[in-house]
Write an enzyme that holds these catalytic residues in place. Structure first.
Site: not given
Length: 466
Positions: A78, A260, A264, A287, A365
């Site tokens: 929130h 709501h 979220d 969630h 190398h």
């Protein structure tokens, strides 16, 4: 591009945590650019900080809880939704308990607090991830799905269906972020009666009352349950309204539950750590799936950043030429592996190394197949990082840098004679007590060739112990 923002002044709110029932004081504090959102537990020794990032998600059963090094922040969503909805990019959130105050179960009071002090622009551009193709995450077990689509701005649509007559199917749609304050911030959290009973029995809703949660009555209430609810909420009488909601509360919107859930989603997706330009469609969000999708997006964005080849004009006047580099670094040929510095700030450095057949390491190398050793690529990046670090002290000639740790080193393509390596190093945290933590990348021929996470320490030459 828009500028990053923070709040103009600090502001404090007080209340109780819905699950802990603890009195808590929460203070929003201004933060610098690129700080992001972070929580600080000032009630604990050392006042530890937990960054609001998906990698710290620890639990999603009754809200989104974060955890780092054993320190927890509960129900963060929130607060984070309010910050996103107010278009604030950088804030430090101080708490003297593990859970922000529940207030009325929405983001309303947080939004009002932010509006009271105002928002100010910072001298840094806001980073934004532009969605170019559809991205989907599905949970087969719950039937939940989140899809992210290309769009001109950040949009969110939520569709909820709990399979109950009392709630039914609901949708909510935010077409632009400016709608959040007036149309979504005051949408309160909700629960079904059977969930509420379980929470009460488990002692997990100590700060609840009839003013911070909508309770949908999805079953017949026995007199025993009524008595338990009256005691829990300290009410002489409790009844059910005709719309199937426990009394003492009036819905703000017919689809307040869907609104709501949208709130979220916005709060949970703030854990991505980057603004999104795209449309989120969340079907049966929760969630768990929200934070899983946030983790997926954070990884996608990190991978794209890592593989994105920076564009630099190699012919421009360098910030530091090789002689100036040798004024800072103690290294000398043939072990000086940085030719020039294109950019340097207090947080990043861009360096260049032209790889020629004259390099002495090519003799062995590898004969007939010359390839620059990976360890020397790491060393070259580290030297560029050394310029960044030693540039922070007034007398760099009196210091040396020593490796403390190298992690996640990856070699994606061979580096051969004729390549021009471009190094980019960024501090992952501020330099403290001479210790620097850097993320390093090397690019050549339009692609990422090498990357590593490095930690080093700068030490005065006269303090080096052999």
């Amino acid at each position: 591009m828009a500028k990053q923002t923070t709040i103009a002044n600090a502001i404090t709110l007080k209340g109780v945590g819905i699950h802990t029932g603890e009195e808590v004081t929460m203070t929003f504090k201004p933060a610098p650019a690129n700080h992001g959102y972070a929580f600080q537990r000032i009630d604990l020794e050392g006042s530890p900080i937990i960054e609001a990032l998906a990698q710290h998600v620890a639990d999603t059963k009754r809200g989104t809880s974060l955890q780092k090094n054993g320190v927890t922040i509960q129900t963060s969503e929130h607060v984070l939704a309010a910050l996103v909805g107010c278009e604030v990019d950088n804030v430090l959130i101080e708490l003297n308990a593990s859970e922000p105050p529940i207030m009325d179960g929405s983001s309303k009071f947080f939004v009002e607090a932010i509006d009271k002090v105002g928002v100010k622009a910072l001298d840094a551009e806001r980073e934004e991830y532009v969605v170019k193709e559809n991205i989907t995450y599905t949970c087969d077990e719950s039937g939940s799905e989140i899809t992210l689509l290309p769009a001109d701005q950040y949009e969110v649509t939520t569709m909820v269906d709990f399979g109950t007559k009392v709630l039914g199917t609901q949708n909510a749609n935010l077409k632009k972020l400016s709608q959040f304050k007036k149309e979504f911030a005051d949408s309160r959290t909700f629960s079904f009666l059977h969930e509420l009973e379980n929470l009460l029995e488990s002692g997990l809703i100590k700060g609840g009352d009839l003013n911070n949660a909508i309770v949908y009555v999805d079953k017949e209430i026995s007199e025993e349950t009524m008595d338990r609810l009256r005691k829990a909420f300290n009410k002489k009488s409790i009844s059910v309204k005709p719309n199937g909601i426990l009394d003492n509360l009036t819905l703000h919107y017919p689809n307040e539950a869907a609104r709501h859930k949208l709130l979220d989603v916005i709060g949970d997706l703030a854990l991505i750590g980057t603004r999104i330009r795209g449309k989120v469609i969340a079907s049966k969000p929760g969630h768990a799936i929200n934070t899983q999708f946030a983790k997926k997006m954070a990884k996608i964005i990190k991978d794209e950043k890592r593989n994105r080849v920076p564009s630099y004009d190699l012919d421009i006047e360098p910030a530091l030429d090789v002689n100036q580099i040798m004024d800072i670094l103690p290294h000398r040929p043939p072990f000086l592996l940085v030719d020039k510095i294109l950019e340097i700030s207090n947080k990043h450095v861009i360096g260049v190394k032209s790889v020629t057949m004259n390099e002495p390491f090519f003799q062995g190398h590898f004969p007939g197949q010359p390839v620059m050793p990976g360890v020397l690529q790491i060393e070259a990046m580290a030297q560029a990082g050394g310029v960044l670090v030693l540039n922070s002290v007034p007398d760099p000639e009196n210091y040396l840098t020593f490796f403390m740790k190298i992690e996640n080193a990856k070699f994606k393509h061979p580096v051969v004679p004729g390549d021009t390596l471009v190094f980019k190093l960024e501090l992952l945290s501020p330099i403290r007590r001479g210790i620097c933590h850097m993320q390093a990348y090397a690019y050549s021929r339009g692609r990422l060739t090498t990357e590593a996470e490095m930690m080093a320490q700068i030490v005065k030459k006269n303090q080096v112990k052999i």
